[in-house]
Design a protein around this motif. Structure first.
Motif, PDB file in Angstrom:
ATOM      1  N   GLU A 114       3.894   7.187   0.764  1.00  0.00           N
ATOM      2  CA  GLU A 114       2.748   6.354   1.129  1.00  0.00           C
ATOM      3  C   GLU A 114       1.863   6.146  -0.098  1.00  0.00           C
ATOM      4  N   ASP A 115       1.749   4.891  -0.541  1.00  0.00           N
ATOM      5  CA  ASP A 115       0.820   4.523  -1.621  1.00  0.00           C
ATOM      6  C   ASP A 115       0.970   5.403  -2.857  1.00  0.00           C
ATOM      7  N   GLY A 116       2.185   5.640  -3.273  1.00  0.00           N
ATOM      8  CA  GLY A 116       2.416   6.413  -4.482  1.00  0.00           C
ATOM      9  C   GLY A 116       2.400   7.914  -4.282  1.00  0.00           C
ATOM     10  N   TYR A 117       2.330   8.348  -3.032  1.00  0.00           N
ATOM     11  CA  TYR A 117       2.338   9.774  -2.732  1.00  0.00           C
ATOM     12  C   TYR A 117       3.557  10.127  -1.894  1.00  0.00           C
ATOM     13  N   ALA A 118       3.949  11.382  -1.976  1.00  0.00           N
ATOM     14  CA  ALA A 118       5.009  11.914  -1.119  1.00  0.00           C
ATOM     15  C   ALA A 118       4.368  12.910  -0.158  1.00  0.00           C
ATOM     16  N   ILE A 119       4.560  12.695   1.146  1.00  0.00           N
ATOM     17  CA  ILE A 119       4.008  13.573   2.173  1.00  0.00           C
ATOM     18  C   ILE A 119       5.099  14.556   2.586  1.00  0.00           C
ATOM     19  N   VAL A 120       4.902  15.836   2.297  1.00  0.00           N
ATOM     20  CA  VAL A 120       5.924  16.856   2.528  1.00  0.00           C
ATOM     21  C   VAL A 120       5.506  17.719   3.727  1.00  0.00           C
ATOM     22  N   PRO A 121       6.240  17.629   4.847  1.00  0.00           N
ATOM     23  CA  PRO A 121       5.849  18.381   6.054  1.00  0.00           C
ATOM     24  C   PRO A 121       6.581  19.719   6.199  1.00  0.00           C
TER      25      PRO A 121
END
Length: 227
Positions: free
Chosen positions: A159-166
């Motif tokens: 998302e928008d240049g970020y990686a969301i790691v769950p």
């Protein structure tokens, strides 16, 4: 053994029994119902203040019963045996009650294990350069110990240049403040204190993003089973 001595010993046994029963009963209620430091303090104060009252009632009532029983001198032997037996039983009961136990709390209901979900927002480039053998793990640390959950690599979002790691943890107690730690390839990357809701949210929503001290961000939520 004289009537006065037996009466005194019998009264003390009754006093100790009343005090012990009251204190352990109060403690069991406190464990099931306390929801914070204030409630725990009130419960302990109640036990300290009213415990001696229960002991005095046991002392007076037990002493009276023993005294009346000893009006018949033939009962002295039986009363003496009963007093000694009471002392032994009380000692065994207190020793057993004080043994350490590991009974877990089930604040969400018997057998209910909600998911405590955590997402960490990384710069996308930092995740993209990780090899296939790379490992990211999240830890929750407290006085009760440490629990760990590995990242869900197949659920990473961009998302928008970020990686969301769950990652997610199975929990069974109301979560309060926890120390969060992030490990990358077994090396600790960052730690932070996170404030967690102490009650289950029937319609879980994500917390606000919390800034970590290495440029990362974290958010969390509680998800009840079936939601």
């Amino acid at each position: 053994m004289s009537r006065i001595l037996l009466t005194g010993l019998g009264g003390l046994v009754w006093a100790a029994a009343f005090w012990s029963i009251f204190v352990f009963w109060s403690a069991s209620i406190l464990v099931r119902t306390s929801s914070g430091p204030r409630e725990e303090t009130e419960g302990v104060t109640g036990a300290v203040v009213t415990g001696p009252v229960a002991a005095m009632i046991g002392l007076a009532g037990g002493g009276y019963i023993v005294w009346q029983t000893l009006a018949d001198a033939a009962q002295a032997g039986s009363v003496a045996l009963a007093v000694v037996g009471g002392l032994i039983a009380l000692a065994i009961g207190v020793t057993y009650a004080l043994l350490p136990t590991s009974a877990p709390r089930e604040d969400f209901g018997p057998g209910v294990r909600p998911d405590f979900e955590i997402e960490v927002r990384f710069p996308a480039a930092e995740i993209e350069i990780l090899g296939q053998d790379a490992r990211i793990a999240y830890q929750l640390r407290s006085g009760d110990g440490t629990v760990e959950a590995e990242w869900k690599r197949d659920r990473i979002r961009r998302e928008d240049g970020y990686a969301i790691v769950p990652a997610s943890f199975k929990v069974q107690e109301f979560l309060r403040t926890k120390l969060f730690a992030l490990l990358m390839n077994e090396r600790q990357r960052v730690t932070a204190t996170i404030d967690v809701e102490s009650q289950a949210n029937p319609q879980p929503t994500w917390s606000e993003w919390q800034d970590l001290n290495t440029g990362l961000q974290l958010r969390h939520r509680i998800v009840m089973p079936g939601r």
